[in-house]
Design a protein around this motif. Structure first.
Motif, short mmCIF file in Angstrom:
data_model
loop_
_atom_site.label_atom_id
_atom_site.label_comp_id
_atom_site.label_asym_id
_atom_site.label_seq_id
_atom_site.Cartn_x
_atom_site.Cartn_y
_atom_site.Cartn_z
N LYS A 192 0.83 -1.20 0.00
CA LYS A 192 0.00 0.00 0.00
C LYS A 192 0.86 1.25 0.00
N LYS A 193 0.54 2.16 -0.87
CA LYS A 193 1.25 3.44 -0.91
C LYS A 193 0.58 4.42 0.05
N HIS A 194 1.31 4.87 1.04
CA HIS A 194 0.75 5.78 2.03
C HIS A 194 0.95 7.22 1.59
N ASP A 195 -0.10 8.01 1.64
CA ASP A 195 0.07 9.42 1.33
C ASP A 195 0.45 10.16 2.61
N LEU A 196 0.73 11.44 2.45
CA LEU A 196 1.27 12.21 3.57
C LEU A 196 0.30 12.29 4.74
N ALA A 197 -0.98 12.39 4.47
CA ALA A 197 -1.97 12.47 5.55
C ALA A 197 -1.95 11.19 6.39
N ALA A 233 9.80 16.76 12.39
CA ALA A 233 10.97 15.96 12.02
C ALA A 233 10.61 14.48 11.93
N GLN A 234 9.76 14.02 12.84
CA GLN A 234 9.33 12.61 12.82
C GLN A 234 8.56 12.29 11.56
N ILE A 235 7.68 13.19 11.14
CA ILE A 235 6.93 12.97 9.89
C ILE A 235 7.89 12.97 8.70
N SER A 236 8.87 13.89 8.72
CA SER A 236 9.86 13.94 7.64
C SER A 236 10.62 12.62 7.54
N GLU A 237 10.98 12.07 8.69
CA GLU A 237 11.71 10.80 8.70
C GLU A 237 10.84 9.67 8.15
N ARG A 238 9.56 9.67 8.49
CA ARG A 238 8.64 8.67 7.95
C ARG A 238 8.47 8.84 6.44
N ASN A 239 8.71 10.05 5.97
CA ASN A 239 8.58 10.34 4.54
C ASN A 239 9.89 10.13 3.80
N GLY A 240 10.93 9.63 4.51
CA GLY A 240 12.17 9.30 3.85
C GLY A 240 13.33 10.20 4.15
N TYR A 241 13.12 11.33 4.86
CA TYR A 241 14.21 12.26 5.13
C TYR A 241 15.14 11.67 6.19
N PRO A 242 16.45 11.61 5.93
CA PRO A 242 17.39 10.97 6.87
C PRO A 242 17.42 11.67 8.23
N LYS A 243 17.52 10.88 9.27
CA LYS A 243 17.61 11.40 10.63
C LYS A 243 19.07 11.58 11.00
N VAL A 255 -4.11 20.84 15.16
CA VAL A 255 -2.91 20.51 14.39
C VAL A 255 -3.31 20.23 12.95
N ASN A 256 -2.63 20.87 12.00
CA ASN A 256 -2.94 20.69 10.59
C ASN A 256 -1.69 20.30 9.81
N VAL A 257 -1.90 19.54 8.74
CA VAL A 257 -0.87 19.29 7.73
C VAL A 257 -1.25 20.09 6.50
N VAL A 258 -0.32 20.91 6.01
CA VAL A 258 -0.64 21.90 4.99
C VAL A 258 0.35 21.78 3.83
N VAL A 259 -0.15 21.90 2.60
CA VAL A 259 0.71 21.85 1.41
C VAL A 259 0.62 23.16 0.64
N HIS A 260 1.59 23.38 -0.22
CA HIS A 260 1.69 24.60 -1.03
C HIS A 260 1.01 24.37 -2.38
N GLU A 261 0.18 25.32 -2.78
CA GLU A 261 -0.49 25.23 -4.07
C GLU A 261 -0.61 26.63 -4.67
N GLY A 262 0.24 26.94 -5.64
CA GLY A 262 0.23 28.25 -6.27
C GLY A 262 0.59 29.36 -5.30
#
Length: 246
Positions: free
Chosen positions: A70-75, A234-244, A93-100
């Motif tokens: 299963k491919k997990h999206d950011l949410a 930082a924890q979400i970033s690490e789950r998304n692949g960003y090195p700790k 608490v919100n997760v927010v993305v950039h759009e235009g």
């Protein structure tokens, strides 16, 4: 194990890297990296490239990837972290993305102390008047930032930063502190704090925010909230692949 995963993530981003490069990326000693690479190589997860001393991911990583069903999206990736943060700080608490020229909330968790019933999910808000927007502005290429401020910036309250010079000075503080904040800049009575969520290559792909009324989130409490917000982002970033690091 934590550091070994970080080594794999660095190699995924750099394609090929030597012991010194990896150690620098992760802020750990070269001997530690060397031992980790030896173990990973023995298990078929990394291999030495044609030029000795440099490593790359090996076929064993592909085999592991095939096991993901299963491919997990950011949410989805961020949900448990957001739940814990909302419980900790008691605010939304919100997760927010950039759009235009705007930011869009893609997920929201309401904390126990919150009295709001506002659903921010799907709502578009301005970059310059929101804490999440400032995170994106502070990390975007110079040319892109200049294009944004070349258009007239809308004023929402007396506190909205509509002067490009004032906004740019505030964004410099965002880069220094690692987080952004707003205090009645979009709406009277509303304050917010935001930190970046990064991808494997370090790009800021989203922002994690904490928002609430100014009688609870005042200027004095913003740094304290940031102390809890930054590790969560930082924890979400690490789950998304960003090195700790470390």
């Amino acid at each position: 194990m934590d550091r070994a995963i970080s080594v794999l993530q660095v190699l995924a981003r750099l394609k090929k890297a030597g012991v010194t490069e990896i150690a620098t990326e992760l802020s750990v000693h070269k001997s530690t990296v060397s031992r980790l690479l030896g173990t990973l190589e023995a298990r078929g997860l990394v291999e030495q490239a044609a030029s000795r001393g440099r490593y790359r991911l090996a076929y064993g990583v592909v085999q592991l990837a095939e096991g993901a069903s299963k491919k997990h999206d950011l949410a989805v990736i961020s949900r448990t972290v957001c739940d814990a943060l909302a419980e900790d700080v008691g605010e939304t608490v919100n997760v927010v993305v950039h759009e235009g020229r705007a930011v869009v909330t893609i997920d929201q968790v309401i904390g126990s102390a919150s009295i709001t019933t506002v659903n921010w999910v799907g709502q578009r808000d301005p970059l310059h008047a929101t804490s999440a927007g400032k995170v994106f502005l502070a990390n975007m290429p110079r040319a892109e930032f200049e294009t944004y401020v070349s258009a007239e910036l809308e004023r929402f309250t007396d506190h909205t930063m509509v002067d490009p010079g004032v906004l740019e000075a505030d964004l410099a503080r965002v880069r220094d502190n690692g987080y952004a904040s707003t205090f009645e800049e979009q709406e009277i009575g509303l304050a917010a704090v935001a930190a970046p969520i990064r991808s494997l290559d370090g790009e800021v792909i989203a922002a994690l925010t904490v928002s609430g009324p100014t009688f609870r989130i005042d200027r004095a409490s913003i740094p304290k909230i940031a102390e809890r917000l930054l590790p969560a982002a930082a924890q979400i970033s690490e789950r998304n692949g960003y090195p700790k690091a470390g």
